[in-house]
Design a protein around this motif. Structure first.
Motif, PDB file in Angstrom:
ATOM      1  N   PRO A 166      88.106 -58.074  11.087  1.00 53.48           N
ATOM      2  CA  PRO A 166      88.728 -58.748   9.950  1.00 53.48           C
ATOM      3  C   PRO A 166      88.005 -58.437   8.652  1.00 53.48           C
ATOM      4  O   PRO A 166      86.829 -58.034   8.655  1.00 53.48           O
ATOM      5  N   HIS A 167      88.709 -58.616   7.527  1.00 50.02           N
ATOM      6  CA  HIS A 167      88.134 -58.252   6.224  1.00 50.02           C
ATOM      7  C   HIS A 167      86.884 -59.055   5.885  1.00 50.02           C
ATOM      8  O   HIS A 167      86.042 -58.614   5.102  1.00 50.02           O
ATOM      9  N   ASN A 168      86.735 -60.267   6.471  1.00 47.85           N
ATOM     10  CA  ASN A 168      85.584 -61.113   6.137  1.00 47.85           C
ATOM     11  C   ASN A 168      84.483 -61.034   7.198  1.00 47.85           C
ATOM     12  O   ASN A 168      83.607 -61.894   7.241  1.00 47.85           O
ATOM     13  N   HIS A 169      84.546 -60.020   8.054  1.00 44.70           N
ATOM     14  CA  HIS A 169      83.520 -59.875   9.096  1.00 44.70           C
ATOM     15  C   HIS A 169      82.164 -59.563   8.485  1.00 44.70           C
ATOM     16  O   HIS A 169      82.052 -58.743   7.571  1.00 44.70           O
ATOM     17  N   GLN A 170      81.141 -60.227   8.977  1.00 39.45           N
ATOM     18  CA  GLN A 170      79.773 -59.982   8.535  1.00 39.45           C
ATOM     19  C   GLN A 170      78.947 -59.534   9.738  1.00 39.45           C
ATOM     20  O   GLN A 170      79.070 -60.100  10.824  1.00 39.45           O
ATOM     21  N   PRO A 171      78.097 -58.513   9.587  1.00 40.28           N
ATOM     22  CA  PRO A 171      77.301 -58.023  10.723  1.00 40.28           C
ATOM     23  C   PRO A 171      76.243 -59.042  11.146  1.00 40.28           C
ATOM     24  O   PRO A 171      75.916 -59.978  10.418  1.00 40.28           O
ATOM     25  N   LEU A 172      75.716 -58.836  12.348  1.00 39.42           N
ATOM     26  CA  LEU A 172      74.664 -59.693  12.874  1.00 39.42           C
ATOM     27  C   LEU A 172      73.454 -59.682  11.943  1.00 39.42           C
ATOM     28  O   LEU A 172      73.122 -58.667  11.353  1.00 39.42           O
ATOM     29  N   TRP A 173      72.822 -60.829  11.788  1.00 37.60           N
ATOM     30  CA  TRP A 173      71.638 -61.054  10.938  1.00 37.60           C
ATOM     31  C   TRP A 173      71.967 -61.097   9.447  1.00 37.60           C
ATOM     32  O   TRP A 173      71.058 -61.196   8.620  1.00 37.60           O
ATOM     33  N   SER A 174      73.226 -61.037   9.110  1.00 36.94           N
ATOM     34  CA  SER A 174      73.574 -61.193   7.691  1.00 36.94           C
ATOM     35  C   SER A 174      73.319 -62.635   7.274  1.00 36.94           C
ATOM     36  O   SER A 174      73.358 -63.553   8.098  1.00 36.94           O
ATOM     37  N   GLU A 175      73.038 -62.843   5.997  1.00 36.31           N
ATOM     38  CA  GLU A 175      72.670 -64.167   5.498  1.00 36.31           C
ATOM     39  C   GLU A 175      73.645 -64.645   4.438  1.00 36.31           C
ATOM     40  O   GLU A 175      74.324 -63.852   3.792  1.00 36.31           O
ATOM     41  N   ARG A 176      73.699 -65.961   4.291  1.00 32.18           N
ATOM     42  CA  ARG A 176      74.519 -66.575   3.262  1.00 32.18           C
ATOM     43  C   ARG A 176      73.886 -67.897   2.875  1.00 32.18           C
ATOM     44  O   ARG A 176      73.039 -68.425   3.608  1.00 32.18           O
ATOM     45  N   ILE A 177      74.261 -68.426   1.743  1.00 31.01           N
ATOM     46  CA  ILE A 177      73.752 -69.727   1.292  1.00 31.01           C
ATOM     47  C   ILE A 177      74.795 -70.782   1.644  1.00 31.01           C
ATOM     48  O   ILE A 177      75.951 -70.701   1.230  1.00 31.01           O
ATOM     49  N   GLY A 178      74.402 -71.782   2.432  1.00 31.66           N
ATOM     50  CA  GLY A 178      75.309 -72.833   2.850  1.00 31.66           C
ATOM     51  C   GLY A 178      75.571 -73.836   1.743  1.00 31.66           C
ATOM     52  O   GLY A 178      74.983 -73.792   0.659  1.00 31.66           O
ATOM     53  N   LYS A 179      76.457 -74.783   2.020  1.00 32.76           N
ATOM     54  CA  LYS A 179      76.814 -75.790   1.033  1.00 32.76           C
ATOM     55  C   LYS A 179      75.635 -76.677   0.665  1.00 32.76           C
ATOM     56  O   LYS A 179      75.595 -77.244  -0.429  1.00 32.76           O
ATOM     57  N   ASP A 180      74.671 -76.832   1.582  1.00 32.25           N
ATOM     58  CA  ASP A 180      73.502 -77.675   1.314  1.00 32.25           C
ATOM     59  C   ASP A 180      72.396 -76.927   0.597  1.00 32.25           C
ATOM     60  O   ASP A 180      71.327 -77.479   0.327  1.00 32.25           O
ATOM     61  N   GLY A 181      72.615 -75.647   0.293  1.00 29.81           N
ATOM     62  CA  GLY A 181      71.622 -74.854  -0.419  1.00 29.81           C
ATOM     63  C   GLY A 181      70.666 -74.112   0.486  1.00 29.81           C
ATOM     64  O   GLY A 181      69.892 -73.269   0.026  1.00 29.81           O
ATOM     65  N   TYR A 182      70.686 -74.399   1.797  1.00 28.52           N
ATOM     66  CA  TYR A 182      69.806 -73.720   2.742  1.00 28.52           C
ATOM     67  C   TYR A 182      70.410 -72.373   3.134  1.00 28.52           C
ATOM     68  O   TYR A 182      71.636 -72.195   3.150  1.00 28.52           O
ATOM     69  N   ILE A 183      69.541 -71.427   3.483  1.00 24.03           N
ATOM     70  CA  ILE A 183      70.002 -70.111   3.899  1.00 24.03           C
ATOM     71  C   ILE A 183      70.430 -70.159   5.362  1.00 24.03           C
ATOM     72  O   ILE A 183      69.702 -70.681   6.214  1.00 24.03           O
ATOM     73  N   GLU A 184      71.623 -69.633   5.618  1.00 28.45           N
ATOM     74  CA  GLU A 184      72.132 -69.535   6.979  1.00 28.45           C
ATOM     75  C   GLU A 184      72.156 -68.070   7.397  1.00 28.45           C
ATOM     76  O   GLU A 184      72.360 -67.186   6.570  1.00 28.45           O
ATOM     77  N   MET A 185      71.972 -67.827   8.689  1.00 32.88           N
ATOM     78  CA  MET A 185      71.867 -66.465   9.186  1.00 32.88           C
ATOM     79  C   MET A 185      72.750 -66.303  10.424  1.00 32.88           C
ATOM     80  O   MET A 185      72.827 -67.198  11.262  1.00 32.88           O
ATOM     81  N   SER A 186      73.404 -65.149  10.516  1.00 36.83           N
ATOM     82  CA  SER A 186      74.224 -64.841  11.686  1.00 36.83           C
ATOM     83  C   SER A 186      73.302 -64.429  12.822  1.00 36.83           C
ATOM     84  O   SER A 186      72.564 -63.447  12.716  1.00 36.83           O
ATOM     85  N   VAL A 187      73.338 -65.192  13.913  1.00 33.77           N
ATOM     86  CA  VAL A 187      72.399 -64.967  15.018  1.00 33.77           C
ATOM     87  C   VAL A 187      73.169 -64.778  16.324  1.00 33.77           C
ATOM     88  O   VAL A 187      74.306 -65.243  16.466  1.00 33.77           O
ATOM     89  N   PRO A 188      72.530 -64.095  17.327  1.00 33.38           N
ATOM     90  CA  PRO A 188      73.196 -63.862  18.620  1.00 33.38           C
ATOM     91  C   PRO A 188      73.143 -65.098  19.514  1.00 33.38           C
ATOM     92  O   PRO A 188      72.505 -65.096  20.572  1.00 33.38           O
ATOM     93  N   GLU A 189      73.815 -66.157  19.094  1.00 31.01           N
ATOM     94  CA  GLU A 189      73.846 -67.402  19.856  1.00 31.01           C
ATOM     95  C   GLU A 189      75.297 -67.859  19.943  1.00 31.01           C
ATOM     96  O   GLU A 189      76.004 -67.881  18.943  1.00 31.01           O
ATOM     97  N   ARG A 190      75.741 -68.236  21.129  1.00 29.56           N
ATOM     98  CA  ARG A 190      77.136 -68.612  21.318  1.00 29.56           C
ATOM     99  C   ARG A 190      77.474 -69.858  20.506  1.00 29.56           C
ATOM    100  O   ARG A 190      76.754 -70.839  20.526  1.00 29.56           O
ATOM    101  N   ASN A 191      78.603 -69.762  19.785  1.00 32.39           N
ATOM    102  CA  ASN A 191      79.056 -70.896  18.988  1.00 32.39           C
ATOM    103  C   ASN A 191      79.642 -71.956  19.916  1.00 32.39           C
ATOM    104  O   ASN A 191      80.600 -71.690  20.640  1.00 32.39           O
ATOM    105  N   PRO A 192      79.068 -73.179  19.932  1.00 32.47           N
ATOM    106  CA  PRO A 192      79.562 -74.207  20.860  1.00 32.47           C
ATOM    107  C   PRO A 192      80.959 -74.714  20.529  1.00 32.47           C
ATOM    108  O   PRO A 192      81.596 -75.353  21.361  1.00 32.47           O
ATOM    109  N   TYR A 193      81.441 -74.420  19.318  1.00 36.51           N
ATOM    110  CA  TYR A 193      82.746 -74.923  18.895  1.00 36.51           C
ATOM    111  C   TYR A 193      83.866 -73.908  19.142  1.00 36.51           C
ATOM    112  O   TYR A 193      84.997 -74.287  19.453  1.00 36.51           O
TER     113      TYR A 193
END
Length: 273
Positions: free
Chosen positions: A151-178
């Motif tokens: 998809p056009h919004n796909h981000q590779p593993l270990w890519s980072e972004r700033i969450g709504k709370d201001g903390y840095i979030e990272m794409s990690v190899p962990e199964r999403n429970p949701y």
């Protein structure tokens, strides 16, 4: 009637004759073209009402077709609509008479005159459906996603972004429970702490000792209980001077062990308050 003075006798005669054969939406532009005025449909409708001009039809009676089409044009629509769509009929009509009618106008013209195409748009009895004898997945088509498509919004593993709370979030190899997806976004400082110490227990949080949420040094990451974190927030731990932070942390832990309620409404005062 005072309002009657706005229209001449000639104009009123035009309205009487015109309203008998056309709707207000057609009468208005015809009136303006005849007398060089700029009346709106609401103004023409008010004039008809104020002067007692009626269309001559009984309530519920079908409106008479407006005379925007000559008998020849109406006959052309009647003879050529059968077996054709409105779009095809409009193109054929404009090409034959050199006009520029829209599909909407042609559709209204045939509807007002009761002209039908003769197409029921239903499957005829005995017709064979295209998927007869086929079951389940029918295979990909021209618009299907190709294998390996991202998809056009796909981000590779270990890519980072700033969450709504201001903390840095990272794409990690962990199964999403949701969603069950094999990767997920997780707070970077929590991931770093868990890689060194294992999964954090429920009811705990990882905080930054120095209050700097961009300092990911492992020595700067501290595991606390939610009760301790609540007490620390009450004492404004994050904004305390560096030399007071250890004391505030110790105080928060002492209050948590002593079972002191950590609600500001109880009259407790923060450090330095």
């Amino acid at each position: 009637m005072k309002r009657g003075k706005r229209y001449t006798a000639e104009q009123l005669d035009f309205l009487r004759a015109g309203y008998a054969v056309m709707a207000v939406r057609d009468l208005c532009p015809a009136f303006n073209a005849r007398f060089g005025t700029g009346k709106t449909c609401d103004q023409i409708r008010s004039a008809l009402k104020n002067h007692g001009i009626t269309c001559g039809r009984k309530p519920g009676e079908r409106k008479m077709p407006c005379r925007l089409y000559t008998p020849e044009q109406v006959q052309f629509l009647r003879e050529n609509y059968r077996g054709r769509s409105v779009a095809e009929l409009a193109a054929l009509y404009n090409d034959h008479f050199g006009e520029n009618k829209t599909q909407r106008q042609i559709k209204a013209a045939v509807k007002n005159r009761g002209i039908v195409s003769g197409c029921s748009c239903r499957f005829e009895a005995g017709s064979t459906p295209w998927n007869k004898g086929k079951k389940g997945y029918m295979g990909a088509n021209a618009t299907s996603f190709k294998k390996g498509n991202l998809p056009h919004n796909h981000q590779p593993l270990w890519s980072e972004r700033i969450g709504k709370d201001g903390y840095i979030e990272m794409s990690v190899p962990e199964r999403n429970p949701y969603t069950g997806f094999p990767t997920r976004y997780k707070h970077k400082h929590v991931w770093i702490w868990e890689q060194a110490n294992g999964k954090r227990p429920r009811g705990t949080a990882v905080i930054f000792k120095d209050g700097n949420i961009r300092n990911f040094d492992l020595d700067n990451l501290l595991l606390v209980t939610r009760a301790e974190l609540l007490a620390m927030n009450l004492h404004d731990y994050k904004n305390q001077p560096e030399e007071l932070k250890p004391s505030v942390l110790a105080l928060a832990r002492m209050e948590e062990k002593a079972g002191i309620r950590t609600r500001p409404a109880r009259g407790r005062r923060a450090v330095g308050g």
